[in-house]
Motif scaffolding. Structure first.
Motif, PDB file in Angstrom:
ATOM      1  N   PRO A   1       0.807  -1.355  -0.119  1.00  0.00           N
ATOM      2  CA  PRO A   1      -0.243   0.061  -0.234  1.00  0.00           C
ATOM      3  C   PRO A   1       0.828   1.124  -0.042  1.00  0.00           C
ATOM      4  O   PRO A   1       1.928   1.246   0.659  1.00  0.00           O
ATOM      5  CB  PRO A   1      -0.972  -0.113   1.359  1.00  0.00           C
ATOM      6  CG  PRO A   1       0.089  -0.902   2.143  1.00  0.00           C
ATOM      7  CD  PRO A   1       0.908  -2.016   1.280  1.00  0.00           C
ATOM      8  N   ARG A   2       0.367   2.238  -0.568  1.00  0.00           N
ATOM      9  CA  ARG A   2       1.168   3.762  -0.932  1.00  0.00           C
ATOM     10  C   ARG A   2       0.764   4.328   0.380  1.00  0.00           C
ATOM     11  O   ARG A   2       1.077   5.442   0.739  1.00  0.00           O
ATOM     12  CB  ARG A   2       0.600   4.258  -1.940  1.00  0.00           C
ATOM     13  CG  ARG A   2       1.408   3.257  -3.194  1.00  0.00           C
ATOM     14  CD  ARG A   2       1.557   3.924  -4.445  1.00  0.00           C
ATOM     15  NE  ARG A   2       2.577   5.038  -4.302  1.00  0.00           N
ATOM     16  CZ  ARG A   2       2.625   6.190  -5.078  1.00  0.00           C
ATOM     17  NH1 ARG A   2       1.861   6.216  -6.136  1.00  0.00           N
ATOM     18  NH2 ARG A   2       3.553   7.089  -4.891  1.00  0.00           N
ATOM     19  N   ALA A   3      -0.626   4.066   0.873  1.00  0.00           N
ATOM     20  CA  ALA A   3      -1.221   4.530   2.272  1.00  0.00           C
ATOM     21  C   ALA A   3      -1.785   3.596   2.812  1.00  0.00           C
ATOM     22  O   ALA A   3      -2.657   2.485   2.100  1.00  0.00           O
ATOM     23  CB  ALA A   3      -1.941   5.835   1.851  1.00  0.00           C
ATOM     24  N   PRO A   4      -2.322   3.628   4.240  1.00  0.00           N
ATOM     25  CA  PRO A   4      -3.374   2.540   4.763  1.00  0.00           C
ATOM     26  C   PRO A   4      -4.760   2.649   4.251  1.00  0.00           C
ATOM     27  O   PRO A   4      -5.190   3.700   3.726  1.00  0.00           O
ATOM     28  CB  PRO A   4      -3.413   3.155   6.172  1.00  0.00           C
ATOM     29  CG  PRO A   4      -2.142   3.805   6.498  1.00  0.00           C
ATOM     30  CD  PRO A   4      -1.681   4.477   5.071  1.00  0.00           C
ATOM     31  N   GLY A   5      -5.061   1.425   3.649  1.00  0.00           N
ATOM     32  CA  GLY A   5      -6.375   1.286   3.145  1.00  0.00           C
ATOM     33  C   GLY A   5      -6.498   1.337   1.657  1.00  0.00           C
ATOM     34  O   GLY A   5      -7.323   1.184   1.077  1.00  0.00           O
TER      35      GLY A   5
ATOM     36  N   ARG B   1     -17.843   3.273  -4.495  1.00  0.00           N
ATOM     37  CA  ARG B   1     -18.296   2.738  -2.949  1.00  0.00           C
ATOM     38  C   ARG B   1     -17.145   2.581  -2.188  1.00  0.00           C
ATOM     39  O   ARG B   1     -17.194   2.885  -0.971  1.00  0.00           O
ATOM     40  CB  ARG B   1     -19.010   1.518  -3.090  1.00  0.00           C
ATOM     41  CG  ARG B   1     -20.331   1.451  -3.834  1.00  0.00           C
ATOM     42  CD  ARG B   1     -21.207   0.442  -3.727  1.00  0.00           C
ATOM     43  NE  ARG B   1     -21.660   0.271  -2.346  1.00  0.00           N
ATOM     44  CZ  ARG B   1     -21.803  -1.306  -2.105  1.00  0.00           C
ATOM     45  NH1 ARG B   1     -22.082  -2.273  -2.985  1.00  0.00           N
ATOM     46  NH2 ARG B   1     -22.182  -1.312  -0.798  1.00  0.00           N
ATOM     47  N   ILE B   2     -15.924   1.925  -2.709  1.00  0.00           N
ATOM     48  CA  ILE B   2     -14.658   1.858  -1.824  1.00  0.00           C
ATOM     49  C   ILE B   2     -14.179   3.124  -1.388  1.00  0.00           C
ATOM     50  O   ILE B   2     -13.630   3.463  -0.465  1.00  0.00           O
ATOM     51  CB  ILE B   2     -13.783   1.006  -2.644  1.00  0.00           C
ATOM     52  CG1 ILE B   2     -14.257  -0.258  -2.929  1.00  0.00           C
ATOM     53  CG2 ILE B   2     -12.450   0.706  -1.937  1.00  0.00           C
ATOM     54  CD1 ILE B   2     -14.477  -1.383  -1.938  1.00  0.00           C
ATOM     55  N   ALA B   3     -14.230   4.083  -2.262  1.00  0.00           N
ATOM     56  CA  ALA B   3     -13.726   5.623  -1.947  1.00  0.00           C
ATOM     57  C   ALA B   3     -14.534   6.175  -0.615  1.00  0.00           C
ATOM     58  O   ALA B   3     -13.851   6.723   0.192  1.00  0.00           O
ATOM     59  CB  ALA B   3     -14.045   6.412  -3.006  1.00  0.00           C
ATOM     60  N   ARG B   4     -15.909   5.952  -0.846  1.00  0.00           N
ATOM     61  CA  ARG B   4     -16.734   6.449   0.175  1.00  0.00           C
ATOM     62  C   ARG B   4     -16.286   5.623   1.454  1.00  0.00           C
ATOM     63  O   ARG B   4     -16.211   6.226   2.686  1.00  0.00           O
ATOM     64  CB  ARG B   4     -17.972   6.331   0.175  1.00  0.00           C
ATOM     65  CG  ARG B   4     -18.732   7.221  -1.249  1.00  0.00           C
ATOM     66  CD  ARG B   4     -20.025   6.845  -1.534  1.00  0.00           C
ATOM     67  NE  ARG B   4     -20.377   8.131  -2.401  1.00  0.00           N
ATOM     68  CZ  ARG B   4     -21.361   8.088  -3.258  1.00  0.00           C
ATOM     69  NH1 ARG B   4     -22.065   6.692  -3.364  1.00  0.00           N
ATOM     70  NH2 ARG B   4     -21.676   8.852  -4.172  1.00  0.00           N
ATOM     71  N   ALA B   5     -16.176   4.291   1.619  1.00  0.00           N
ATOM     72  CA  ALA B   5     -15.919   3.603   2.683  1.00  0.00           C
ATOM     73  C   ALA B   5     -14.403   3.949   3.274  1.00  0.00           C
ATOM     74  O   ALA B   5     -14.448   3.945   4.340  1.00  0.00           O
ATOM     75  CB  ALA B   5     -16.110   2.188   2.413  1.00  0.00           C
TER      76      ALA B   5
ATOM     77  N   PRO C   1      -6.986   6.007   0.415  1.00  0.00           N
ATOM     78  CA  PRO C   1      -7.229   7.199   1.402  1.00  0.00           C
ATOM     79  C   PRO C   1      -6.428   8.064   1.567  1.00  0.00           C
ATOM     80  O   PRO C   1      -4.935   7.631   1.651  1.00  0.00           O
ATOM     81  CB  PRO C   1      -7.928   6.441   2.558  1.00  0.00           C
ATOM     82  CG  PRO C   1      -8.262   5.007   1.984  1.00  0.00           C
ATOM     83  CD  PRO C   1      -7.232   4.798   0.848  1.00  0.00           C
ATOM     84  N   ARG C   2      -6.483   9.573   1.801  1.00  0.00           N
ATOM     85  CA  ARG C   2      -5.265  10.383   1.841  1.00  0.00           C
ATOM     86  C   ARG C   2      -5.644  11.257   2.941  1.00  0.00           C
ATOM     87  O   ARG C   2      -6.703  11.643   3.313  1.00  0.00           O
ATOM     88  CB  ARG C   2      -5.212  11.161   0.542  1.00  0.00           C
ATOM     89  CG  ARG C   2      -4.779  10.609  -0.698  1.00  0.00           C
ATOM     90  CD  ARG C   2      -3.526   9.675  -0.784  1.00  0.00           C
ATOM     91  NE  ARG C   2      -2.638  10.615  -0.508  1.00  0.00           N
ATOM     92  CZ  ARG C   2      -1.693  11.452  -1.452  1.00  0.00           C
ATOM     93  NH1 ARG C   2      -2.333  11.387  -2.778  1.00  0.00           N
ATOM     94  NH2 ARG C   2      -0.874  12.364  -1.092  1.00  0.00           N
ATOM     95  N   HIS C   3      -4.600  11.724   3.577  1.00  0.00           N
ATOM     96  CA  HIS C   3      -4.538  12.638   4.620  1.00  0.00           C
ATOM     97  C   HIS C   3      -3.872  13.927   4.293  1.00  0.00           C
ATOM     98  O   HIS C   3      -2.722  13.885   3.699  1.00  0.00           O
ATOM     99  CB  HIS C   3      -4.012  12.053   5.883  1.00  0.00           C
ATOM    100  CG  HIS C   3      -5.002  11.050   6.420  1.00  0.00           C
ATOM    101  ND1 HIS C   3      -4.983   9.671   5.928  1.00  0.00           N
ATOM    102  CD2 HIS C   3      -6.190  10.956   7.319  1.00  0.00           C
ATOM    103  CE1 HIS C   3      -5.769   9.099   6.842  1.00  0.00           C
ATOM    104  NE2 HIS C   3      -6.662  10.005   7.312  1.00  0.00           N
TER     105      HIS C   3
ATOM    106  N   ALA D   1     -10.970   7.975   8.459  1.00  0.00           N
ATOM    107  CA  ALA D   1     -10.811   9.468   8.585  1.00  0.00           C
ATOM    108  C   ALA D   1     -10.042  10.265   7.592  1.00  0.00           C
ATOM    109  O   ALA D   1      -9.276  11.085   7.997  1.00  0.00           O
ATOM    110  CB  ALA D   1     -10.789   9.728  10.097  1.00  0.00           C
ATOM    111  N   ALA D   2     -10.196  10.006   6.408  1.00  0.00           N
ATOM    112  CA  ALA D   2      -9.354  10.534   5.416  1.00  0.00           C
ATOM    113  C   ALA D   2      -9.912  11.925   5.031  1.00  0.00           C
ATOM    114  O   ALA D   2     -11.081  12.351   5.086  1.00  0.00           O
ATOM    115  CB  ALA D   2      -9.409   9.679   3.971  1.00  0.00           C
TER     116      ALA D   2
END
Length: 142
Positions: A37-41, A71-75, A108-110, A81-82
C-alpha cells in the motif's frame, strides 16, 4: 496490443489460487487490499471478466468497476477518517501498468501526508487484516 494473460496475479486471486484481503465482491467485481500500500487502506478494484486494461474492457464492466471504486472511496474516507481520495488507473507499460488485469487504485489520503513510493513497503498480514475489517465495516454503513 498484447492479449490478456490468464496467468496474471489478479486472475489467480479471482480463481482463489492466491490469497487476498477481500473487502467487497459481487458477480462482476472484486475489491481487495494492495499488499504494497502507498497509504493505509489502499484498495484495488478489478473486474471479474478478463480485461487487460481500459483499452479492451467491456464498457458495462468498466462502468460497474467505476461504481464499485466510488463505493470503496466512500468507505475509505469513513474508515480512515481521510481528508481525500486518490484514484489511479494505469494502462500498458508506458502508462505505468505493472499487472495486466485492469485495476483501479483507491487510496485514502490525509492532508500533508505523502504517498509512499510505489512498491517500497509491504504491509504485514495483521495490518492488512485490520484495514480490511475497517473498510468492510464502513461499507455496511453506507
Amino acid at each position: 496490443m498484447t492479449a490478456y494473460d490468464p496467468s496474471n496475479i489478479f486472475a489467480k486471486i479471482l480463481r482463489g489460487e492466491l490469497p487476498a484481503h477481500r473487502v467487497y465482491e459481487d458477480d462482476r467485481a472484486l475489491a481487495f487490499l494492495d499488499i504494497m500500500p502507498r497509504a493505509p487502506g489502499h484498495t484495488l478494484v478489478i473486474p471479474k471478466n478478463p480485461a487487460r486494461n481500459i483499452l479492451d474492457i467491456d464498457a458495462d464492466d468498466l462502468g460497474h468497476v467505476a461504481g464499485i471504486a466510488q463505493r470503496i472511496a466512500r468507505a475509505g474516507m469513513k474508515a480512515f477518517a481521510a481528508d481525500g481520495i486518490t484514484v489511479q488507473q494505469f494502462n500498458e507499460t508506458a502508462g505505468g501498468q505493472v499487472v495486466f488485469h485492469l485495476h483501479v487504485h483507491v487510496i485514502p489520503r490525509h492532508d500533508g501526508v505523502a504517498l509512499r513510493p510505489a512498491a517500497t513497503y509491504k504491509a504485514s498480514n495483521e495490518e492488512l487484516a485490520a484495514a480490511a475489517e475497517k473498510i468492510r465495516a464502513a461499507l455496511k454503513n453506507l
